[in-house]
Design a protein around this motif. Structure first.
Motif, PDB file in Angstrom:
ATOM      1  N   GLN A 125       0.845  -1.185   0.000  1.00 53.00           N
ATOM      2  CA  GLN A 125       0.000   0.000   0.000  1.00 53.00           C
ATOM      3  C   GLN A 125       0.883   1.238   0.000  1.00 53.00           C
ATOM      4  O   GLN A 125       2.019   1.211   0.472  1.00 53.00           O
ATOM      5  CB  GLN A 125      -0.889  -0.004   1.250  1.00 53.00           C
ATOM      6  N   TRP A 126       0.321   2.321  -0.539  1.00 56.44           N
ATOM      7  CA  TRP A 126       1.016   3.605  -0.542  1.00 56.44           C
ATOM      8  C   TRP A 126       0.152   4.645   0.153  1.00 56.44           C
ATOM      9  O   TRP A 126      -1.066   4.677  -0.056  1.00 56.44           O
ATOM     10  CB  TRP A 126       1.320   4.043  -1.974  1.00 56.44           C
ATOM     11  N   TYR A 127       0.816   5.461   0.968  1.00 56.65           N
ATOM     12  CA  TYR A 127       0.149   6.513   1.707  1.00 56.65           C
ATOM     13  C   TYR A 127       0.900   7.823   1.488  1.00 56.65           C
ATOM     14  O   TYR A 127       2.113   7.835   1.279  1.00 56.65           O
ATOM     15  CB  TYR A 127       0.139   6.194   3.220  1.00 56.65           C
ATOM     16  N   LYS A 128       0.157   8.921   1.618  1.00 52.55           N
ATOM     17  CA  LYS A 128       0.768  10.247   1.547  1.00 52.55           C
ATOM     18  C   LYS A 128       0.450  10.983   2.839  1.00 52.55           C
ATOM     19  O   LYS A 128      -0.692  10.948   3.313  1.00 52.55           O
ATOM     20  CB  LYS A 128       0.209  11.045   0.365  1.00 52.55           C
ATOM     21  N   GLN A 129       1.466  11.628   3.380  1.00 57.71           N
ATOM     22  CA  GLN A 129       1.278  12.407   4.599  1.00 57.71           C
ATOM     23  C   GLN A 129       1.754  13.828   4.325  1.00 57.71           C
ATOM     24  O   GLN A 129       2.945  14.057   4.113  1.00 57.71           O
ATOM     25  CB  GLN A 129       2.049  11.798   5.776  1.00 57.71           C
TER      26      GLN A 129
END
Lengths: 114, 113
Positions: B33-37
């Motif tokens: 999975q990829w997340y952006k913060q």
């Protein structure tokens, strides 16, 4: 997706005291997670909190220091006990929706221990 | 235990340039999975890759999952200032009593306008 709220959003606490962080979800979820994140760093999983069972803690985290409650499918609390300055961090709760493995995060609680 | 390495740690680009971050796992992943913060924000889910060799696109973002399901990449074409933030990959670990995500260290992207 899910809407997740956390309280408090931030707090400044004295060493030796305890703080309880609340996490509320707008829908029923089975799996909830508590993370710690230092500014500029990655996420560290503290524990997984499933309703109806005891929380599962990751290596380096113990129940006496970070007791967790999960009374129902929409709510959980994390307590940071006997705090020291090393506990200063951002604490995040997240949930996993049924049928998906992706996680949705609350806005976080910024804790400063003096 | 399972580890997910992510490079680079930081990337500074001019607006309009491309950007790529890479993830490598020590073991085969069930999914990634990829997340952006965003600065001051919390991680936001971007995408999940499950199949070997899978490629998914979201507008200017292209996500790839390696054939061996041990590596992944996120490529942003023609970066914009709105792309600023830290991008995390996370591999799903289904071993043990509970499944959990193994997080990369993140790539912090700065974009000069």
């Amino acid at each position: 997706s899910a809407v997740i709220s956390q309280k408090p959003s931030r707090d400044i606490c004295q060493r030796g005291t305890s703080l309880t962080i609340q996490c509320q979800v707008d829908s029923q979820v089975t799996m909830m997670f508590w993370y710690r994140q230092q500014p500029g760093q990655s996420l560290t999983l503290i524990a997984t909190a499933n309703q109806g069972s005891e929380a599962t803690y990751e290596s380096g985290f113990v129940i006496d220091k970070f007791p967790i409650s999960r009374p129902n499918l929409t709510f959980s609390t994390l307590t940071v006990s006997n705090m020291s300055p090393e506990d200063s961090s951002i604490y995040l709760c997240s949930v996993e929706l049924a049928g998906d493995y992706e996680q949705y995060f609350g806005p976080g609680t910024r804790l400063t221990v003096t | 235990g399972q580890q997910v390495m992510q490079i680079p740690q930081y990337q500074h680009v001019q607006e309009g340039e491309d950007f790529t971050t890479y993830c490598n796992s020590s073991t085969t992943l069930s999914n990634i999975q990829w997340y952006k913060q965003r600065p001051g924000g919390h991680p936001v889910f971007l995408i999940q890759l499950v199949k070997s060799g899978e490629v998914k696109k979201q507008k200017r973002l292209t996500f790839q999952f390696g054939e061996a399901k041990k590596n992944s990449s996120l490529h942003i074409t023609a970066t914009q200032t709105t792309d600023v933030g830290t991008y995390f990959c996370a591999g799903l670990d289904v071993g043990g009593n509970n499944r959990k995500l193994i997080w990369g260290l993140g790539t912090s992207l700065a974009v000069n306008p």
